[in-house]
Design an enzyme around this catalytic site. Structure first.
Site, PDB file in Angstrom:
ATOM      1  N   CYS A 157      22.235  57.102  65.276  1.00 47.86           N
ATOM      2  CA  CYS A 157      21.212  56.504  66.128  1.00 47.86           C
ATOM      3  C   CYS A 157      21.762  55.188  66.672  1.00 47.86           C
ATOM      4  O   CYS A 157      22.059  54.266  65.893  1.00 47.86           O
ATOM      5  CB  CYS A 157      19.948  56.256  65.314  1.00 47.86           C
ATOM      6  N   HIS A 248      23.744  65.805  72.807  1.00 50.36           N
ATOM      7  CA  HIS A 248      23.067  65.347  74.025  1.00 50.36           C
ATOM      8  C   HIS A 248      23.352  66.311  75.169  1.00 50.36           C
ATOM      9  O   HIS A 248      24.482  66.776  75.340  1.00 50.36           O
ATOM     10  CB  HIS A 248      23.544  63.948  74.415  1.00 50.36           C
ATOM     11  N   GLU A 303      13.891  62.841  73.128  1.00 50.71           N
ATOM     12  CA  GLU A 303      14.724  62.873  71.923  1.00 50.71           C
ATOM     13  C   GLU A 303      14.376  64.033  71.005  1.00 50.71           C
ATOM     14  O   GLU A 303      13.190  64.308  70.771  1.00 50.71           O
ATOM     15  CB  GLU A 303      14.566  61.572  71.134  1.00 50.71           C
ATOM     16  N   CYS A 312      17.323  55.235  74.060  1.00 55.32           N
ATOM     17  CA  CYS A 312      18.169  56.009  73.146  1.00 55.32           C
ATOM     18  C   CYS A 312      19.613  55.561  73.363  1.00 55.32           C
ATOM     19  O   CYS A 312      20.186  55.774  74.437  1.00 55.32           O
ATOM     20  CB  CYS A 312      18.019  57.509  73.438  1.00 55.32           C
ATOM     21  N   GLY A 315      22.127  58.315  73.545  1.00 55.18           N
ATOM     22  CA  GLY A 315      21.863  58.989  74.825  1.00 55.18           C
ATOM     23  C   GLY A 315      22.478  58.230  75.987  1.00 55.18           C
ATOM     24  O   GLY A 315      23.033  58.836  76.916  1.00 55.18           O
TER      25      GLY A 315
HETATM   26  N1  LIG Z   1      16.535  61.590  67.827  1.00 57.20           N
HETATM   27  C1  LIG Z   1      17.955  61.482  67.740  1.00 57.20           C
HETATM   28  C2  LIG Z   1      18.383  60.386  66.817  1.00 57.20           C
HETATM   29  C3  LIG Z   1      17.976  59.022  67.271  1.00 57.20           C
HETATM   30  C4  LIG Z   1      18.747  58.544  68.501  1.00 57.20           C
HETATM   31  C5  LIG Z   1      18.388  57.120  68.819  1.00 57.20           C
HETATM   32  N2  LIG Z   1      17.132  56.919  69.411  1.00 57.20           N
HETATM   33  C6  LIG Z   1      19.476  56.370  69.522  1.00 57.20           C
HETATM   34  O1  LIG Z   1      19.200  55.241  69.926  1.00 57.20           O
HETATM   35  O2  LIG Z   1      20.610  56.825  69.586  1.00 57.20           O
HETATM   36  C7  LIG Z   1      18.549  62.805  67.237  1.00 57.20           C
HETATM   37  O3  LIG Z   1      17.856  63.598  66.578  1.00 57.20           O
HETATM   38  O4  LIG Z   1      19.737  63.039  67.486  1.00 57.20           O
END
Ligand SMILES: N[C@@H](CCC[C@H](N)C(=O)O)C(=O)O
Length: 417
Positions: A157, A248, A303, A312, A315
């Site tokens: 994350c 992603h 997400e 994110c 992301g």
């Molecule tokens: N929901 C994501 C993990 C969290 C990502 C986060 N918000 C970020 O800032 O990178 C997943 O399940 O891969």
């Protein structure tokens, strides 16, 4: 939730006025005051950790050797009463997390099921995830693990690791230490706290091999999936798949379409169809991108395990990789997210991605596992006891929030005014 203090600017001088303290401050952007609306508090009672300004916090970081600053009495974050989970709520551009001190164990102190309840925005604390600061593995300083708000465990994350770095600096009471090595499900990640309080993170190398992302979409000769077609509910999207440890799917628009206008998207409708698409065996995060220039992008994200979030980090990193590979931008970009901008660089020399952005405390809190209604005497004695009505439960507006027969106490540290 009670507000104990409000300020967003450097503290200049405390002014005592009747039964409250008012701090006058100013910044380049605004002038503000902070009111501690409880009686009989003196300036010595304000713990050094009760950081009243972002710049004050930032200035505690210097380039000198790591130095432990002894504080007495025990700080909020050192507390270990049985039956209480102490946490700090952080956010990175509105992507918010409950940070838990788990340095004494490699088992998370919260189960995935409990994480779901804690993250609930109506019945819990409210967050996009719960993050655990754990002992390091393989010679790293720390390990970071995270549960999404749906209880699933992602590998990494980006916004979370910036919050993690600030949390560690506070937990360890470090002055002058800049960077940490952090073991994550995505391998070694190295966040560095900068002079201005922002955190720059070496996010490592992107993964493009389709089977490692993972995606079942047909791969190119070099095994990557770049500007490939993905059918989602009758619309053919051009997508590039990138893993930053977590998967992603980045899209700049539908096949034959114009530059995407991301504000027009109904994320809640289309996001889940990407997330659960059969082409993504581990589900996926999806980034929808609008191109402003060769160094400026706008992104909205759906997400995996958390839905539409305000930002994110992984992301944004995956997006810049996709943007470079599809020929939209250079390697150094500002990515505008609903919660604010991130600076992303995909460095040619080492193939690593560097992400720079903020991480801020929202509030400190304690959650009781006992289910009893009385307040914690130890919490009451704590220097974070502000505001007393919260703990004493005398004010209907500041009473502890109930969480499935558990008690939740909170202390807001700083709020923008
Ligand atoms: N929901 C994501 C993990 C969290 C990502 C986060 N918000 C970020 O800032 O990178 C997943 O399940 O891969």
């Amino acid at each position: 939730m009670a507000i104990a203090a409000t300020i967003s600017v450097p503290l200049t001088s405390p002014i005592r006025r009747r039964n409250s303290l008012i701090f006058a401050g100013s910044s380049s952007s605004s002038s503000s005051t902070v009111r501690l609306s409880f009686p009989k508090y003196n300036i010595a009672g304000l713990c050094p950790r009760f950081r009243i300004s972002a710049s004050a916090a930032a200035s505690s970081m210097s380039t000198q050797a790591p130095q432990k600053v002894s504080t007495a009495p025990t700080s909020f974050l050192d507390r270990r009463e049985a039956g209480f989970l102490h946490f700090v709520k952080y956010h990175g551009l509105g992507n918010d997390f409950i940070l838990v001190d788990n340095r004494d164990s490699s088992e998370p102190r919260v189960t995935p099921e409990q994480a779901v309840k804690l993250c609930d925005r109506n019945f819990g604390i409210g967050a996009d995830g719960v993050i655990f600061a754990m002992p390091g593995i393989d010679g790293t300083d720390y390990t970071m693990r995270i549960f999404n708000s749906d209880g699933s465990e992602p590998e990494m994350c980006g916004n979370g690791v910036r919050c993690f770095a600030r949390f560690i600096a506070e937990l360890e009471n470090l002055n002058g230490r800049h960077s940490f090595t952090v073991h994550t499900g995505a391998g070694l990640i190295v966040p560095e706290i900068l002079e201005d309080g922002k955190v720059r993170v070496d996010m490592g190398e992107p993964i493009l091999k389709a089977s490692d992302v993972p995606t079942k979409l047909p791969a190119n000769k070099d095994q990557s999936v770049i500007k490939s077609e993905l059918d989602v509910d009758g619309v053919t999207w051009n997508v590039t798949c990138v893993s930053m440890g977590n998967p992603h799917c980045v899209t700049f628009g539908a096949k034959g379409g114009q530059n995407l206008q991301v504000d027009e998207l109904d994320l809640a409708k289309i996001g889940p169809n990407f997330e659960h698409h059969e082409m993504f065996p581990a589900r996926t995060n999806t980034e929808f991108i609008q191109v402003f220039s060769r160094s400026h992008l706008k992104m909205r994200v759906w997400e995996r395990g958390a839905g539409a979030t305000l930002a994110c980090g992984t992301g944004a990193c995956a997006t810049v990789v996709a943007a470079v590979l599809e020929g939209h931008t250079e390697r150094n970009c500002t990515v505008d997210l609903p919660g604010g901008p991130l600076q992303i660089e995909w460095r040619e020399e080492d193939n690593h991605i560097y992400m720079t952005g903020p991480a801020e405390v929202v509030f400190y809190g304690s959650k009781s596992h006992t289910g009893t209604a009385q307040h914690s005497p130890s919490l009451q004695n704590h220097r974070f006891k502000a505001p007393p009505p919260l703990c004493a439960n005398t004010n209907p507006n500041t009473s502890p929030t109930r969480l499935s027969n558990h008690l939740l106490y909170g202390t807001v540290e700083e709020v923008q005014i």
